[in-house]
Design a protein around this motif. Structure first.
Motif, PDB file in Angstrom:
ATOM      1  N   SER A  93      -8.289  -0.797  -6.652  1.00 58.49           N
ATOM      2  CA  SER A  93      -9.317  -1.059  -6.069  1.00 58.49           C
ATOM      3  C   SER A  93     -10.574  -1.062  -7.230  1.00 58.49           C
ATOM      4  O   SER A  93     -11.403  -1.877  -7.665  1.00 58.49           O
ATOM      5  N   SER A  95     -13.322   1.979   1.794  1.00 57.87           N
ATOM      6  CA  SER A  95     -12.980   1.458   3.138  1.00 57.87           C
ATOM      7  C   SER A  95     -11.448   1.541   3.072  1.00 57.87           C
ATOM      8  O   SER A  95     -10.444   1.798   3.849  1.00 57.87           O
ATOM      9  N   ALA A  96     -10.758   0.965   1.717  1.00 52.75           N
ATOM     10  CA  ALA A  96      -9.630   0.999   1.563  1.00 52.75           C
ATOM     11  C   ALA A  96      -8.633   2.548   1.436  1.00 52.75           C
ATOM     12  O   ALA A  96      -7.616   2.397   2.072  1.00 52.75           O
ATOM     13  N   ALA A 124      -9.421  -1.285   7.433  1.00 55.15           N
ATOM     14  CA  ALA A 124      -9.003  -2.275   6.600  1.00 55.15           C
ATOM     15  C   ALA A 124      -9.904  -3.535   6.773  1.00 55.15           C
ATOM     16  O   ALA A 124     -10.077  -4.184   5.999  1.00 55.15           O
ATOM     17  N   VAL A 181      -3.708   2.830  -4.757  1.00 52.31           N
ATOM     18  CA  VAL A 181      -4.575   1.953  -3.923  1.00 52.31           C
ATOM     19  C   VAL A 181      -5.943   2.020  -4.329  1.00 52.31           C
ATOM     20  O   VAL A 181      -6.670   1.018  -4.817  1.00 52.31           O
ATOM     21  N   THR A 214     -13.632   0.142  -2.046  1.00 51.80           N
ATOM     22  CA  THR A 214     -12.396   1.321  -2.359  1.00 51.80           C
ATOM     23  C   THR A 214     -12.678   2.426  -1.233  1.00 51.80           C
ATOM     24  O   THR A 214     -11.525   2.719  -0.974  1.00 51.80           O
ATOM     25  N   ALA A 272       0.898  -1.178   0.157  1.00 47.98           N
ATOM     26  CA  ALA A 272      -0.209  -0.006  -0.055  1.00 47.98           C
ATOM     27  C   ALA A 272       1.070   1.110   0.055  1.00 47.98           C
ATOM     28  O   ALA A 272       0.378   2.337  -0.622  1.00 47.98           O
ATOM     29  N   ALA A 320     -13.138  -3.008   4.905  1.00 46.82           N
ATOM     30  CA  ALA A 320     -12.890  -3.020   3.577  1.00 46.82           C
ATOM     31  C   ALA A 320     -12.976  -4.541   3.087  1.00 46.82           C
ATOM     32  O   ALA A 320     -13.197  -5.136   1.972  1.00 46.82           O
TER      33      ALA A 320
END
Length: 248
Positions: free
Chosen positions: A100, A135-136, A159, A96, A133, A88, A162
């Motif tokens: 995603s 959440s990440a 995380a 990221v 996406t 990441a 996600a």
């Protein structure tokens, strides 16, 4: 093989010593890593003080023995999470998000053009991709802010969100997925009520407040309520491993 075993045993001894010294330092000054310093380890200068010092030391032995398996689990989790964190970090927040979007966009396109038998598949996967996406991005963004407190309090829970939330959100838009995901969520909720909340007297309040049957939003709330505490536990275990087994 013998040398390898000695290395493992030596590492365990070092871990246990650090943990016991940390336990002592909760009450007494200059205990952790003080043997090789000029002043050395602090000890009381009175008989009563020394008796209390030794009592606190004795109490720490079983505490350390109980906590040490959590340290080993935290060390394993740290290894796994730092591999993901390294990826990441190299991608960055924008990378990221783009990755995603590409992955979930491809899945949504597959559901749209190839998996027509999956009722509501395109909408379900598209919405799930949006949740994943966001959440990440929140996980990476809060991690980039820096500081252990922010990482444990926000980055790890986002995380986990996600990971856990997209299938549940997708199930709210697809009957095919709902037939699999939602009954499993109900079964898990019943287990949590009976084995986690009932012993502390909270089962009735939660069952009355969050009735899952027929209320899609409550499934989302339920998995958020699972993701955040689980993320906190994960973060605390990794922090415990950092305390006992520093990587530097």
């Amino acid at each position: 093989m013998a040398a390898g075993n000695e290395g493992v045993v030596g590492g365990i001894r070092l871990d246990l010593r650090r943990m016991h010294e940390t336990w002592m330092e909760l009450v007494y000054p200059r205990q952790r890593n003080a043997d090789d310093t000029v002043l050395g380890t602090w000890t009381p200068d009175s008989d009563l003080g020394m008796a209390l010092y030794r009592l606190w030391s004795a109490v720490g032995v079983p505490v350390v023995g109980l906590v040490y398996p959590l340290v080993l689990l935290g060390a394993f989790l740290r290894f796994q999470t730092r591999r993901i964190d390294g990826t990441a970090t190299r991608l960055g927040l924008v990378g990221v998000v783009l990755l995603s979007l590409v992955v979930w966009g491809a899945l949504a396109a597959l559901a749209r053009f190839e998996l027509d038998l999956l009722a509501g598949g395109f909408v379900a996967i598209a919405v799930a991709g949006g949740v994943a996406t966001v959440s990440a991005a929140l996980a990476v963004g809060t991690r980039a802010v820096g500081g252990r407190g922010t990482t444990v309090a926000l980055a790890y829970p986002f995380a986990m969100t996600a990971l856990f939330l997209p299938p549940v959100v997708a199930a709210l838009f697809s009957k095919t997925l709902a037939d699999v995901v939602l009954p499993s969520s109900v079964a898990l909720a019943r287990w949590v009520l009976a084995n986690v909340l009932a012993p502390v007297g909270l089962a009735t309040m939660f069952s009355e407040t969050f009735a899952l049957q027929g209320k899609g939003l409550n499934y989302v709330v339920m998995w958020l309520a699972i993701s955040f505490p689980l993320g906190w536990v994960l973060g605390l275990l990794v922090s415990l491993a950092d305390l006992v087994r520093p990587t530097e």
